[in-house]
Design a protein around this motif. Structure first.
Motif, mmCIF file in Angstrom:
data_model
loop_
_atom_site.group_PDB
_atom_site.id
_atom_site.type_symbol
_atom_site.label_atom_id
_atom_site.label_comp_id
_atom_site.label_asym_id
_atom_site.label_seq_id
_atom_site.Cartn_x
_atom_site.Cartn_y
_atom_site.Cartn_z
ATOM 1 N N PHE A 46 0.825 -1.207 0.000
ATOM 2 C CA PHE A 46 0.000 0.000 0.000
ATOM 3 C C PHE A 46 0.864 1.264 0.000
ATOM 4 O O PHE A 46 0.519 2.260 -0.635
ATOM 5 C CB PHE A 46 -0.922 0.004 1.218
ATOM 6 N N LYS A 47 1.983 1.241 0.731
ATOM 7 C CA LYS A 47 2.834 2.425 0.806
ATOM 8 C C LYS A 47 3.573 2.699 -0.509
ATOM 9 O O LYS A 47 3.919 3.840 -0.804
ATOM 10 C CB LYS A 47 3.838 2.268 1.952
ATOM 11 N N LYS A 48 3.816 1.646 -1.273
ATOM 12 C CA LYS A 48 4.551 1.833 -2.528
ATOM 13 C C LYS A 48 3.620 2.162 -3.697
ATOM 14 O O LYS A 48 4.076 2.668 -4.716
ATOM 15 C CB LYS A 48 5.352 0.567 -2.849
ATOM 16 N N ASP A 49 2.334 1.837 -3.568
ATOM 17 C CA ASP A 49 1.404 2.073 -4.661
ATOM 18 C C ASP A 49 0.942 3.533 -4.643
ATOM 19 O O ASP A 49 0.584 4.076 -3.594
ATOM 20 C CB ASP A 49 0.200 1.146 -4.532
ATOM 21 N N GLN A 108 3.609 15.761 -10.421
ATOM 22 C CA GLN A 108 3.340 15.036 -11.665
ATOM 23 C C GLN A 108 2.007 15.484 -12.279
ATOM 24 O O GLN A 108 1.900 15.672 -13.502
ATOM 25 C CB GLN A 108 3.314 13.528 -11.383
ATOM 26 N N ILE A 109 0.991 15.658 -11.422
ATOM 27 C CA ILE A 109 -0.303 16.153 -11.912
ATOM 28 C C ILE A 109 -0.131 17.548 -12.540
ATOM 29 O O ILE A 109 -0.640 17.848 -13.637
ATOM 30 C CB ILE A 109 -1.334 16.199 -10.768
ATOM 31 N N ASN A 110 0.599 18.432 -11.845
ATOM 32 C CA ASN A 110 0.820 19.792 -12.368
ATOM 33 C C ASN A 110 1.503 19.782 -13.731
ATOM 34 O O ASN A 110 1.167 20.547 -14.626
ATOM 35 C CB ASN A 110 1.652 20.596 -11.372
ATOM 36 N N ALA A 139 -6.263 10.744 -15.765
ATOM 37 C CA ALA A 139 -6.179 9.443 -15.086
ATOM 38 C C ALA A 139 -5.377 8.452 -15.910
ATOM 39 O O ALA A 139 -4.596 7.656 -15.374
ATOM 40 C CB ALA A 139 -7.581 8.896 -14.794
ATOM 41 N N ILE A 140 -5.560 8.510 -17.250
ATOM 42 C CA ILE A 140 -4.809 7.595 -18.125
ATOM 43 C C ILE A 140 -3.315 7.891 -18.033
ATOM 44 O O ILE A 140 -2.483 6.978 -17.965
ATOM 45 C CB ILE A 140 -5.318 7.727 -19.580
ATOM 46 N N HIS A 141 -2.935 9.176 -18.044
ATOM 47 C CA HIS A 141 -1.534 9.543 -17.920
ATOM 48 C C HIS A 141 -0.943 9.050 -16.588
ATOM 49 O O HIS A 141 0.239 8.695 -16.515
ATOM 50 C CB HIS A 141 -1.363 11.066 -18.026
ATOM 51 N N LEU A 142 -1.752 9.050 -15.545
ATOM 52 C CA LEU A 142 -1.284 8.618 -14.221
ATOM 53 C C LEU A 142 -1.403 7.117 -14.014
ATOM 54 O O LEU A 142 -0.968 6.593 -12.980
ATOM 55 C CB LEU A 142 -2.078 9.341 -13.117
ATOM 56 N N ASN A 143 -2.035 6.418 -14.979
ATOM 57 C CA ASN A 143 -2.192 4.961 -14.925
ATOM 58 C C ASN A 143 -3.053 4.519 -13.746
ATOM 59 O O ASN A 143 -2.781 3.512 -13.096
ATOM 60 C CB ASN A 143 -0.826 4.270 -14.858
ATOM 61 N N ILE A 144 -4.087 5.275 -13.431
ATOM 62 C CA ILE A 144 -5.050 4.894 -12.410
ATOM 63 C C ILE A 144 -6.442 5.204 -12.921
ATOM 64 O O ILE A 144 -6.610 5.935 -13.908
ATOM 65 C CB ILE A 144 -4.814 5.618 -11.057
ATOM 66 N N SER A 145 -7.463 4.656 -12.248
ATOM 67 C CA SER A 145 -8.829 4.903 -12.689
ATOM 68 C C SER A 145 -9.278 6.297 -12.258
ATOM 69 O O SER A 145 -8.684 6.921 -11.374
ATOM 70 C CB SER A 145 -9.767 3.851 -12.098
ATOM 71 N N ARG A 146 -10.376 6.772 -12.907
ATOM 72 C CA ARG A 146 -10.894 8.094 -12.580
ATOM 73 C C ARG A 146 -11.353 8.144 -11.121
ATOM 74 O O ARG A 146 -11.110 9.131 -10.425
ATOM 75 C CB ARG A 146 -12.053 8.453 -13.521
ATOM 76 N N SER A 147 -12.043 7.088 -10.661
ATOM 77 C CA SER A 147 -12.543 7.088 -9.284
ATOM 78 C C SER A 147 -11.394 7.090 -8.268
ATOM 79 O O SER A 147 -11.455 7.767 -7.230
ATOM 80 C CB SER A 147 -13.454 5.879 -9.052
#
Length: 922
Positions: free
Chosen positions: A732-735, A816-818, A836-844
């Motif tokens: 969890f800490k690394k994700d 990274q978001i900025n 979200a796609i750029h960050l490789n995570i879902s929108r939620s």
């Protein structure tokens, strides 16, 4: 011609005979040994080892003389050896001064004198062989100090004469203990004679009856045994530990007394018999030898006594074999000499070449024979070494199993203790506000108290079984009624977990003679394991059948649990067994006791594992297999536990909320990962008054956390599934999705290594048993710290955030978001899905992550970022409003103006004008 030939034949025959005698002749050496006394076993062992070593050398004659504790007789014995002109005289002095003149006389006569074990107060001797008695005393003292007691009380029993061992062993002992303030020498008794020692030591124990005595240090093992008998007579053998010296092997020796628990430890004191013979031979061969040959000593206690005994037994066996081989070689050499003389004489009348050829063939045969003997001896040594290694490995394995056993029991005990303490704490806090609540807490205390009692009884049963103290008290019962009664105990757990728990039997009445207490424990052990390893919605079945032909009853316990690996089936009923697929804490003695109890009933138990596990018990019918003493007239029985799994209303299901605050203020979500259902229910019920609670036993914890993104995680270390709490926390800490979530490790592991590992991964480390108030305060502190961090991020979002990007994962995430927004700032089609796609995570997940970090939605954040950049461009550039709008991703100047006015309370033109006016005024 005839005369000359006859003369040649005679001369040749005489030469052959002379040559034969010359070859067979070997210089003989005489060695004398003056023993001070042969009363003790240690002295007898010294004599025996000297004889064995001397027998190896065919040219050595050894003569042993016993002085029988008389200095006068010992002087006479040495005078006799001088008169016999012996090559070496070995002396074990009775007194250090009386023998000085006669030893000096032997040295003056050119005879080497070697002192063994004891010294004289003079340097006039060739060499000394023996252990360092000062070191022996120091070893004993250091062993006592190594036990680490804060205060140590000691009684010393010293040797009774003025010999160097008696003086130096006490001296070395005092060199250590006199420097330690926490060591108290209560009494030092000198062994003048056996009667004096007994009376004096008895008087000492009487005078110190109220004073704790930790250790008794004795001059030798015989004195230590005499002291132990007196201590046992006084009933203090459990509190007083005895340290002896000698460490002899065999019946009545120090090693055996250590293994039997009579002695706490003994200091190995080598006799030096073999070493002194080797030293004497070196002197006779004109080799340089040291003045003092100090033999090594070591401490023998319960941890290495078995290994030492095995090694010494092997050495003793080898000595016996060597003695027998030496005798065989001597006989063989005598026979060989006779045969060789005949061959020399017979071949003397023929040809010298034939004689040499025959001798050569004979020599080759002898060499091959000896080589075979050497190979056999080497093989024996290798086998013995492998056996010793095997014994050492078995001891190591047994030690590890016992450590695992007590670790498992400790973990089993800590969870019930935690629940009991927490329930009591809750009762104190709530007092008598709600009767129903208190009844629930009291039920929890009662249940876990009974569980602790069951665990403790298992330990006691294991001890009784190991000591063979169990006695069967058989009475007749109705097995069907008995089974139904036991099943009621587990019915509540079956309902709570939706387990199909049933009983099947075609019989209407099954009578069985058995010890009810033992059979009840068998049922509890097998059913507890079945419920422990059967998942929710599984099934557990008990079936009873009667075989009239074989006159036996079969009881089957079948479950649909995790099963037992096929390769481990043979170890199921061994003590401390734990399957490789078992991730739960367990003592490992339940099935062992079950098999032993069934064996006491002349029955058998078998295990099969396919789609779960089945235990089959076969018990003989009737009472013919019991003795008259084993049959009991007692009727009725009070069960060990009235309710192992009492029905407690469960307010949760895995993955659902336990409690929820329905107010309008923000409610935090707590994820509880704990495989103990009761502890989960208790913590969830308590925290549910203030937080939204999600629960997992570890099997689906990862998916739940990534899906929900809770505000805080409480995680146990030992869990169901393939991962433990440390591994989950590190994941969890690394994700990126969960790295911001505070984690509390909640565990029974209280060792330093686990503590350091937990603090290196999680935010807090709380050990069981714990206080609920501490847990609650820890949660509030972590949430407060997260709010402070959120405030820092929001205040520095567009200023100093990028300057400190190194070393903090959340700051890197925001940077990274900025950067992604900055790279797409003029793209009006760029939306949250693209981010979200750029960050490789879902929108939620992106929404929950940003909401947790900044307190605003990701849409608000992107809009604020565009407006903040537009505001800067209004200040620093001459671009018109439309150009600034399009450069910051707004679809039209009107939409930009509306958004700007809603954010800052004025239009873009008004803002630029106000800044220009302010600049002119400045």
């Amino acid at each position: 011609m005839k005369f000359n030939l006859l003369n040649i034949i005679c001369l040749f025959t005489m030469g052959a005979c002379f040559f034969s005698c010359e070859k067979s002749g070997q210089e003989k050496y005489s060695i004398g040994f003056s023993q001070c006394t042969s009363i003790s076993d240690w002295r007898k062992s010294m004599n025996y080892s000297m004889r064995i070593q001397a027998s190896v050398y065919s040219n050595v004659d050894l003569e042993l003389l016993d002085s029988e504790d008389s200095a006068t007789k010992q002087i006479e014995d040495i005078e006799y050896m001088i008169e016999e002109d012996m090559d070496v005289i070995i002396v074990s002095p009775l007194e250090p001064n009386a023998l000085i003149p006669v030893i000096k006389k032997a040295m003056s006569a050119g005879i080497h004198v070697i002192l063994l074990d004891r010294k004289i107060n003079s340097p006039d001797y060739t060499a000394y062989v023996g252990a360092d008695n000062i070191e022996v005393g120091r070893n004993a003292a250091e062993y006592i100090l190594s036990k680490g007691n804060d205060s140590i009380s000691i009684v010393e029993l010293k040797g009774g004469d003025s010999s160097t061992p008696a003086l130096e062993r006490s001296l070395g002992f005092h060199q250590i203990i006199d420097k330690k303030k926490n060591v108290h020498l209560l009494k030092s008794i000198k062994d003048l004679n056996e009667e004096f020692l007994i009376n004096s030591f008895k008087n000492t124990l009487d005078s110190l009856e109220q004073t704790p005595i930790d250790y008794v240090y004795c001059f030798n093992d015989e004195m230590a045994y005499a002291a132990w008998k007196i201590i046992k007579e006084k009933g203090r053998e459990k509190s007083i530990k005895i340290i002896g010296v000698d460490g002899l092997n065999g019946p009545g020796g120090g090693i055996e007394m250590v293994e039997e628990g009579i002695l706490e430890a003994t200091i190995l004191y080598p006799t030096g018999g073999a070493e002194v013979i080797k030293l004497a031979l070196s002197l006779l061969n004109n080799e340089q030898v040291p003045k003092n040959v100090v033999l090594k000593t070591t401490v023998i206690d319960k941890f290495n006594a078995g290994i030492m005994q095995a090694q010494l037994d092997r050495i003793h066996q080898q000595q016996n074999e060597i003695e027998q081989q030496v005798a065989n070689i001597s006989r063989q050499e005598e026979l060989n000499r006779s045969q060789r003389n005949i061959i020399y004489i017979s071949t003397g009348f023929t040809f010298v070449v034939l004689m040499l050829l025959c001798y050569g063939i004979y020599s080759i045969v002898v060499i091959k024979k000896k080589n075979r003997q050497l190979n056999l001896t080497n093989n024996k040594v290798l086998i013995q070494r492998n056996q010793i290694q095997k014994i050492a490995n078995q001891l190591k394995k047994s030690h590890q199993e016992k450590i695992q056993f007590f670790t498992g029991v400790s973990h089993e005990l800590k969870t019930p203790v935690t629940l009991i303490l927490s329930a009591v704490e809750s009762m104190v806090e709530t007092s008598i506000k709600t009767k129903g609540y208190l009844e629930k807490e009291i039920g929890l205390i009662q249940k876990n108290s009974k569980r602790l009692l069951l665990l403790i009884n298992q330990l006691l049963d294991f001890r009784k079984q190991e000591e063979g103290k169990f006695t069967v008290r058989a009475t007749e019962i109705n097995l069907l009624e008995f089974t139904a009664t036991i099943m009621k105990t587990f019915q509540g757990e079956a309902v709570r977990r939706n387990i199909d728990f049933r009983f099947r039997s075609l019989e209407k009445n099954v009578l069985l003679y058995c010890d009810v207490n033992m059979l009840e424990k068998v049922y509890y052990n097998l059913l507890s394991n079945a419920f422990k390893f059967t998942p929710d919605n599984g099934s557990i079945e008990i079936s009873i059948t009667t075989n009239k032909k074989e006159e036996c009853i079969t009881i089957n316990f079948k479950d649909t649990g995790i099963g037992i690996p096929l390769e481990e089936m043979n170890g199921v009923f061994k003590p401390f067994f734990k399957g490789s697929n078992n991730k739960k804490n367990s003592s490992g003695i339940g099935l062992y006791l079950t098999k032993e109890f069934i064996g006491l009933h002349k029955g058998t138990i078998e295990v099969h594992s396919k789609n779960g596990t089945t235990f089959s018990i076969r018990l003989p019918k009737g009472k013919a297999h019991f003795t008259a003493q084993q049959l009991s007239n007692q009727t009725g029985h009070q069960f060990l536990l009235e309710e192992e799994f009492p029905t407690i209303k469960n307010e949760m299901t895995d993955g659902n909320d336990i409690g929820r605050n329905d107010g309008n203020e923000e409610v935090y979500t707590v994820m509880l990962i704990e495989d103990n259902a009761e502890l989960s229910e208790f913590i969830g019920r308590k925290l549910g008054k203030q937080f939204n609670i999600l629960v997992s036993d570890g099997l689906e914890a990862t998916d739940m956390v990534f899906q929900v993104i809770p505000d805080i995680i409480i995680c146990d270390v030992n869990l169901n599934g393939d991962s433990n709490g440390f591994e989950l926390s590190e994941l969890f800490k690394k994700d990126l999705r969960t790295s911001h979530i505070p984690i509390i490790i909640l565990t029974a592991n209280n060792d330093r290594e686990s503590h350091l590992q937990g603090l290196g991964i999680a935010d807090m480390y709380i050990t069981k048993p714990f206080s609920y108030a501490i847990l609650m305060q820890s949660i509030q502190s972590l949430l407060k710290n997260r709010e402070l961090l959120r405030y820092y991020y929001t205040q520095n979002l567009y200023t100093s955030l990028e300057a400190g990007t190194s070393g903090h994962q959340e700051r890197k995430f925001l940077v990274q978001i900025n950067k992604i927004i900055e790279d797409n700032i003029d793209n009006e089609d760029f939306n949250i899905e693209d981010l979200a796609i750029h960050l490789n995570i879902s929108r939620s997940q992106l929404y929950r992550k940003v909401k947790a970090l900044l307190g605003v939605s990701i849409s608000e954040y992107v809009s604020d970022y565009r407006l903040e950049r537009a505001k800067i461009m209004l200040l620093k550039t001459t671009l018109n409003i439309g150009e600034i709008a399009y450069k910051n991703g707004f679809s039209s100047p009107n939409y930009f103006s509306t958004s700007f006015r809603n954010k800052y309370g004025m239009s873009p033109n008004s803002y630029r004008a106000s800044i220009t006016i302010q600049t002119d005024m400045d």
